[in-house]
Each structure stands twice: as C-alpha cells, then as structure tokens.
Design an enzyme around this catalytic site. Structure first.
Site, PDB file in Angstrom:
ATOM      1  N   LYS A 260     -26.691  -1.622  27.832  1.00  0.00           N
ATOM      2  CA  LYS A 260     -25.943  -2.887  27.725  1.00  0.00           C
ATOM      3  C   LYS A 260     -24.536  -2.711  28.270  1.00  0.00           C
ATOM      4  O   LYS A 260     -23.770  -1.887  27.788  1.00  0.00           O
ATOM      5  CB  LYS A 260     -25.886  -3.338  26.260  1.00  0.00           C
ATOM      6  CG  LYS A 260     -24.963  -4.545  26.008  1.00  0.00           C
ATOM      7  CD  LYS A 260     -24.962  -4.987  24.541  1.00  0.00           C
ATOM      8  CE  LYS A 260     -23.908  -6.065  24.285  1.00  0.00           C
ATOM      9  NZ  LYS A 260     -23.823  -6.457  22.862  1.00  0.00           N
ATOM     10  N   ASP A 265     -16.816  -8.804  25.249  1.00  0.00           N
ATOM     11  CA  ASP A 265     -17.605  -9.771  24.490  1.00  0.00           C
ATOM     12  C   ASP A 265     -16.691 -10.623  23.611  1.00  0.00           C
ATOM     13  O   ASP A 265     -16.296 -10.207  22.527  1.00  0.00           O
ATOM     14  CB  ASP A 265     -18.639  -9.023  23.624  1.00  0.00           C
ATOM     15  CG  ASP A 265     -19.545  -9.975  22.852  1.00  0.00           C
ATOM     16  OD1 ASP A 265     -19.538 -11.194  23.167  1.00  0.00           O
ATOM     17  OD2 ASP A 265     -20.267  -9.501  21.945  1.00  0.00           O
ATOM     18  N   LYS A 272     -15.838 -15.301  18.838  1.00  0.00           N
ATOM     19  CA  LYS A 272     -15.608 -14.341  17.747  1.00  0.00           C
ATOM     20  C   LYS A 272     -14.244 -14.612  17.101  1.00  0.00           C
ATOM     21  O   LYS A 272     -13.339 -15.115  17.771  1.00  0.00           O
ATOM     22  CB  LYS A 272     -15.585 -12.913  18.321  1.00  0.00           C
ATOM     23  CG  LYS A 272     -16.942 -12.356  18.663  1.00  0.00           C
ATOM     24  CD  LYS A 272     -16.808 -10.897  19.088  1.00  0.00           C
ATOM     25  CE  LYS A 272     -18.167 -10.319  19.461  1.00  0.00           C
ATOM     26  NZ  LYS A 272     -19.097 -10.209  18.341  1.00  0.00           N
ATOM     27  N   ASP A 283     -18.059  -2.937  24.337  1.00  0.00           N
ATOM     28  CA  ASP A 283     -19.411  -3.499  24.332  1.00  0.00           C
ATOM     29  C   ASP A 283     -20.219  -3.094  25.569  1.00  0.00           C
ATOM     30  O   ASP A 283     -21.350  -3.525  25.753  1.00  0.00           O
ATOM     31  CB  ASP A 283     -19.333  -5.028  24.184  1.00  0.00           C
ATOM     32  CG  ASP A 283     -20.508  -5.599  23.406  1.00  0.00           C
ATOM     33  OD1 ASP A 283     -21.191  -4.836  22.710  1.00  0.00           O
ATOM     34  OD2 ASP A 283     -20.746  -6.820  23.513  1.00  0.00           O
ATOM     35  N   ASP A 342     -23.020 -15.497  21.041  1.00  0.00           N
ATOM     36  CA  ASP A 342     -22.542 -14.142  20.738  1.00  0.00           C
ATOM     37  C   ASP A 342     -23.710 -13.151  20.636  1.00  0.00           C
ATOM     38  O   ASP A 342     -23.497 -11.946  20.598  1.00  0.00           O
ATOM     39  CB  ASP A 342     -21.743 -14.174  19.422  1.00  0.00           C
ATOM     40  CG  ASP A 342     -20.862 -12.961  19.241  1.00  0.00           C
ATOM     41  OD1 ASP A 342     -20.707 -12.188  20.208  1.00  0.00           O
ATOM     42  OD2 ASP A 342     -20.328 -12.790  18.128  1.00  0.00           O
ATOM     43  N   GLU A 344     -25.479 -12.112  22.937  1.00  0.00           N
ATOM     44  CA  GLU A 344     -25.603 -12.079  24.394  1.00  0.00           C
ATOM     45  C   GLU A 344     -26.213 -10.776  24.907  1.00  0.00           C
ATOM     46  O   GLU A 344     -26.786 -10.747  25.992  1.00  0.00           O
ATOM     47  CB  GLU A 344     -24.223 -12.290  25.049  1.00  0.00           C
ATOM     48  CG  GLU A 344     -23.346 -11.027  25.187  1.00  0.00           C
ATOM     49  CD  GLU A 344     -22.986 -10.368  23.871  1.00  0.00           C
ATOM     50  OE1 GLU A 344     -23.002 -11.056  22.830  1.00  0.00           O
ATOM     51  OE2 GLU A 344     -22.708  -9.147  23.850  1.00  0.00           O
ATOM     52  N   ARG A 346     -28.808  -9.032  23.932  1.00  0.00           N
ATOM     53  CA  ARG A 346     -30.266  -9.109  24.111  1.00  0.00           C
ATOM     54  C   ARG A 346     -30.639  -9.980  25.309  1.00  0.00           C
ATOM     55  O   ARG A 346     -31.679  -9.803  25.915  1.00  0.00           O
ATOM     56  CB  ARG A 346     -30.906  -9.592  22.804  1.00  0.00           C
ATOM     57  CG  ARG A 346     -30.485 -10.956  22.372  1.00  0.00           C
ATOM     58  CD  ARG A 346     -30.736 -11.239  20.891  1.00  0.00           C
ATOM     59  NE  ARG A 346     -29.728 -10.624  20.024  1.00  0.00           N
ATOM     60  CZ  ARG A 346     -29.723 -10.724  18.708  1.00  0.00           C
ATOM     61  NH1 ARG A 346     -30.690 -11.375  18.075  1.00  0.00           N
ATOM     62  NH2 ARG A 346     -28.779 -10.146  17.987  1.00  0.00           N
TER      63      ARG A 346
HETATM   64  N1  BES Z   1     -21.385  -6.699  20.605  1.00  0.00           N
HETATM   65  C1  BES Z   1     -21.749  -7.379  19.435  1.00  0.00           C
HETATM   66  C2  BES Z   1     -22.195  -6.438  18.327  1.00  0.00           C
HETATM   67  C3  BES Z   1     -21.114  -5.633  17.657  1.00  0.00           C
HETATM   68  C4  BES Z   1     -20.209  -6.226  16.813  1.00  0.00           C
HETATM   69  C5  BES Z   1     -21.074  -4.282  17.828  1.00  0.00           C
HETATM   70  C6  BES Z   1     -19.259  -5.473  16.169  1.00  0.00           C
HETATM   71  C7  BES Z   1     -20.133  -3.514  17.187  1.00  0.00           C
HETATM   72  C8  BES Z   1     -19.218  -4.109  16.364  1.00  0.00           C
HETATM   73  C9  BES Z   1     -22.914  -8.324  19.712  1.00  0.00           C
HETATM   74  O1  BES Z   1     -22.930  -8.905  20.965  1.00  0.00           O
HETATM   75  C10 BES Z   1     -22.822  -9.424  18.721  1.00  0.00           C
HETATM   76  O2  BES Z   1     -21.893 -10.162  18.778  1.00  0.00           O
HETATM   77  N2  BES Z   1     -23.806  -9.495  17.837  1.00  0.00           N
HETATM   78  C11 BES Z   1     -23.836 -10.490  16.816  1.00  0.00           C
HETATM   79  C12 BES Z   1     -25.238 -10.982  16.714  1.00  0.00           C
HETATM   80  C13 BES Z   1     -25.362 -12.218  15.873  1.00  0.00           C
HETATM   81  C14 BES Z   1     -24.717 -13.395  16.562  1.00  0.00           C
HETATM   82  C15 BES Z   1     -26.824 -12.470  15.637  1.00  0.00           C
HETATM   83  C16 BES Z   1     -23.399  -9.818  15.519  1.00  0.00           C
HETATM   84  O3  BES Z   1     -23.756  -8.669  15.267  1.00  0.00           O
HETATM   85  O4  BES Z   1     -22.675 -10.474  14.761  1.00  0.00           O
HETATM   86 ZN    ZN Z   2     -21.997  -7.884  22.427  1.00  0.00          ZN
HETATM   87 MN    MN Z   3     -21.807 -10.685  21.014  1.00  0.00          MN
END
Ligand code: BES
Ligand code: ZN
Ligand code: MN
Length: 487
Positions: A260, A265, A272, A283, A342, A344, A346
C-alpha cells in the site's frame, strides 16, 4: 554505514571503537584481557567498585593507550537474555557510538555464545540492531558540522561459518534503511512520482532488475476504477510501480509483494480529525517495506524471482474527489459501494492485487498500514497476518521469529464476510466497528480467490512515534520469508 564480517582478534583490531559484551556476575572477560593487562585491571576495578556489574542496560567505556574506545555493554544473565534484549543492546551501542567522534567500530558481541538464542539468529539481531541504532534521518534537517553523523564502517566479529548470515543480515539492514528513508520523508516530497524515481534508481543499479511504471492515463484506460477513484482528488497523479527481479529460471513463478502506497491519507471527503494527521505520511509504509525487501533481495542476489507492485496514490478531499455513496467498478469488474473514503487502502490494493495475478505468481503477500483497528488489537509488537491458504500464515510468522520481526495470525473466517455485503454493489468498502482489521482482509480476499495469498496489516509496526519514525518493519521478516522459500 558499511557493515563487514571479520574474524580478526580483538587485540589486532584497529577500529576507533570496540564493542564488547559482559554478562552479569562474569569475573574475567577474555576480550578485555586480550586488549592488555592494563584494561583488565581497569575493568576489575570497576567491577569491584560496583560501578558496572554487567546488568542489561549498563555500559562502560574504557580507553587504551592507542586511543581506542572500548565500550563494555551489560548483557545481563546469559539464560535470561532475550532476542529483544540482544537487539536493543546492539542498537544502543551503535546509537551511542554515533554520538562520539569515532568513524570505525567493531562489534565483538558475537564472541559470546548465548544460551537461549540460536547463533544464526544472534547474528541477525546484532547486525539489524546495530544498523537500526546507527540510522539517523538527515534528509530534510540541517545538522551542525561537528554533530554530523559519524560511523562509516562497522565490523562484526563472528565465526567464519556464520558469515553467510552476516551477509544476509547486512542486505536486510540495507532494505530496512531504504524503507525507513521512504517512510520518513515528508508527503510533499515522497509522493507517487518520488516513489517511481526511487524505483528507477534501484532498476539502474542491478542488471537483473526491470521496472515498469503505469501512469494515470494507462490505469484509467485499463479500468482500474478503484485506484483511480482514490487518486482523483489529488494533483499528484497516481502511479503503479512494478519492480521485477530475476534471480532464478524464467520458468519459475515469481513471488509477488504488493505494498500500500498511500503517500498521504487525509481520509478524503470522510476527512480524518486533525490531531496526528501528519502521521499519515507513513501510510505508504507497505510500499516502503516491499521496496526495502526488494533492495535486500537484489543485494543478496537471492535465487528467486520477485515482483514488487506498489500502487502509489494520494488520498485528498477536493471537488473531484470520490465520495461516500459512490459505486465504483474495480479492475476485476467487481463493484464497490464506497461508504467511507478513508477506507482507501483496500481500494487501491484490490486493483493492484488483480494486476499482480497477471504475472501468475506462486504466492502473493500484500503489506499495508490498513486499519487503526490493528493497532488496537496487536499494538506495536506484532503485524497481523490473514490468509485462507493452509500453512502460509505459519511460514510468515516463522520467518518473522527468525529475525525478531514478529507477526500474529487473525482469522479470515467466512462468517465475517457478511459485514461487507450491501444491496447496492458487490460489496461495500467498510465492515462496521467489530473486527475492522479482519473485514478489511475479507474485502481483499474477494479479489484474490484461488490464489496463495496472505494479507499483512502493519498499521502498528511500520512506525513507532514522531521521534523514531519509520521502523523499516517488516523488511526483515519478508526477506527471511523469501530466503526460506529459496531454500
Ligand atoms: N491508513 C489508515 C489506517 C491507519 C490509521 C493506520 C491510523 C495507522 C494508524 C486507513 O486508511 C484508514 O483510514 N482506515 C480506517 C478504516 C475505516 C474507515 C473502516 C480506520 O482504520 O479508521
Ligand atoms: Zn490509509
Ligand atoms: Mn484511510
């Protein structure tokens, strides 16, 4: 820092700094004795005064008449020495060395035999720890001349029969450093174009490496709708960066590593919160880890064919950005209802995983800072592995144990799949609050049917905090996995 294996006696070693271990309650130290009676007298004195006892965490620097620094580091009790402790001891020693004016160092930590750590493992812990401790991010910071980073070379003493492990560990350390460099650079520099340029340099360095970069236009035409959707809110156009290493017969199917590469992000329209959003520069650490692993393998010239595929995309909110409610057609043809922009990672990975299958790989691993839920589940110690292929999670976990870059399995049972079902598309891109890491894995599993595939969530392990930055994990684990595969 250059790392070299050596079998030279410590007494003949001219390095500016010598690193020597000392167990708790150990009386005589053969290495110190080899450096002369003067030094052993100094050490005995310090031990008698209880200034230094060899406890883990203690260290003592002696100086000989040649002006060498002799750093004696406490190893604690031999039967209590853990892998983490040995790694940290080597890490701290070079960290301290980098604060001196020494240019060359030699580590004699492997002169000792450890009761609870295998010799090959000890080699990797000492080398990886040393390299990690010596690293300092300097790319966008001005240091005063006299505070310039110092160690040029590190010699690592070990028996001749362990030198292949030193070579492996040295290549891993190079890969880790590359991954840390990519991870730590800021998002205004380390954007998709920068990642492609970085890959170009790698491709130029090795005869048996080829590079393919797909640009925005090409990917749009190919129908990579999910990746394109994520990237359409950014002025930094997405790229798909594919590095190919040929170390084995052409007919041998490659291993594919997909990482990834969200270079920043923001969450997109599902923005966020502001606090710590800067950390989303990390990210792209999945991308950094697969590129780092690629560097390690190319350095070693391992007998294997390897493919690393990096979708490099920036997730921004904008008038052109994709939105919650959109239904997107992925490269596979499957449709996705976007419920949160968010989620994104996947979205870009599903298209990259579909693309990976065109190369007919023997196995596919994807690496991603995919879910905050993974940090909740496993913290910063273990990466999460998910797979439907028997034995694959164990292969990954075992490789991690060999280099102290650990992972732990989470289930990908079919019962979780219904959390991403929707009335409006083949699936939705979020699975609700429960098991957030697993439902992200379920999403990816729908694009890897029939493949030997594992998903590895590195959200908790890829970086530490703002001070230490990117860890370079899990380059060591992936490299060891490939070494084990090559046999
Ligand atoms: N890059 C983030 C995941 C992340 C967040 C990694 C904080 C490390 C620290 C990912 O793209 C994301 O935002 N995931 C969301 C998914 C949710 C919207 C289902 C998350 O984990 O909140
Ligand atoms: Zn992300
Ligand atoms: Mn995200």
């Amino acid at each position: 820092m250059k790392i070299k294996a050596t079998v030279q006696n410590i007494g003949d070693n001219a390095a500016d700094l010598l690193i020597v271990g000392h167990f708790q309650d150990q009386k005589d130290n053969a290495l110190i004795s080899a450096l002369g009676s003067d030094l052993s007298a100094q050490l005995s004195q310090r031990l008698a005064n209880a200034d230094f006892s060899g406890k883990n965490g203690e260290s003592l620097t002696l100086y000989n008449d040649k002006g060498q620094h002799i750093m004696v580091v406490g190893l604690g009790k031999n039967d209590k020495l853990t892998q983490t402790a040995l790694y940290d001891i080597s890490h701290k020693a070079t960290g301290a060395a980098a604060k001196t004016r020494c240019k060359t160092a030699a580590s004699y930590l492997l002169n000792d035999t450890f009761e609870s750590i295998d010799a090959d493992q000890a080699v990797k812990l000492v080398v990886l720890g040393a390299s990690h401790g010596e690293y300092r991010y300097e790319d966008t910071k001005n240091f005063k001349e006299d505070n310039k980073h110092s160690l040029d070379t590190l010699e690592v003493f070990a028996d001749e029969n362990l030198h292949t492990y030193i070579d492996q560990a040295k290549a891993m350390a190079e890969g880790v450093t590359a991954a840390r460099h990519l991870g730590n650079n800021p998002p205004n520099i380390a954007n998709p174009k920068y990642i492609a340029k970085f890959a170009e340099k790698i491709a130029a360095k090795y005869d048996n490496v080829e590079l393919e970069v797909l640009n925005h236009k090409q990917m749009k035409k190919m129908g990579m709708g999910a990746l394109i959707a994520v990237g359409q809110g950014s002025h930094n156009k997405p790229k798909m960066v594919v590095l190919k290493y040929s170390g084995a017969d052409k007919k041998q199917a490659p291993v594919a590593l997909v990482g990834k590469g969200i270079t920043f992000d923001t969450g997109g329209i599902s923005l966020k919160p502001g606090a710590n959003m800067d950390e989303m520069k990390y990210d792209m650490c999945g991308a950094a880890s697969v590129i780092g692993t690629f560097v390690a393998i190319a350095e070693m010239q391992l007998d294997i064919n390897l493919l690393t595929i990096v979708p490099a995309v920036e997730n921004m909110p904008d008038g052109k950005a994709y939105r919650p409610g959109d239904v997107i057609t992925s490269y596979s043809g499957k449709t996705i209802e976007v419920l949160n922009t968010d989620a994104e990672g996947r979205m870009i990975l599903c298209d990259a995983l579909t693309y990976a299958q065109e190369f007919k790989p023997e196995v596919i691993l994807d690496l991603a800072t995919l879910t905050g839920a993974c940090v909740v589940a496993l913290g910063h110690q273990a990466s999460a592995v998910m797979t439907k292929t028997d034995g694959l999670a164990q292969e990954v976990i075992q490789a991690g144990l060999q280099v102290h870059d650990r992972a732990w399995e989470l289930p990908l049972w079919d019962e979780y799949q219904k959390q991403i079902d929707t009335s409006f598309a083949d699936m939705q891109n979020i699975g609700g609050f429960p098991a957030g890491t697993i439902t992200a894995g379920c999403f990816l599993s729908r694009f890897t049917e029939g493949q030997n595939w594992a998903h590895i969530d590195i959200a908790g392990t890829a970086w530490n905090n703002k001070k230490d930055g990117a860890t370079g994990r899990p380059v060591a684990m992936l490299t060891q996995f490939l070494i084990n595969k090559a046999g």
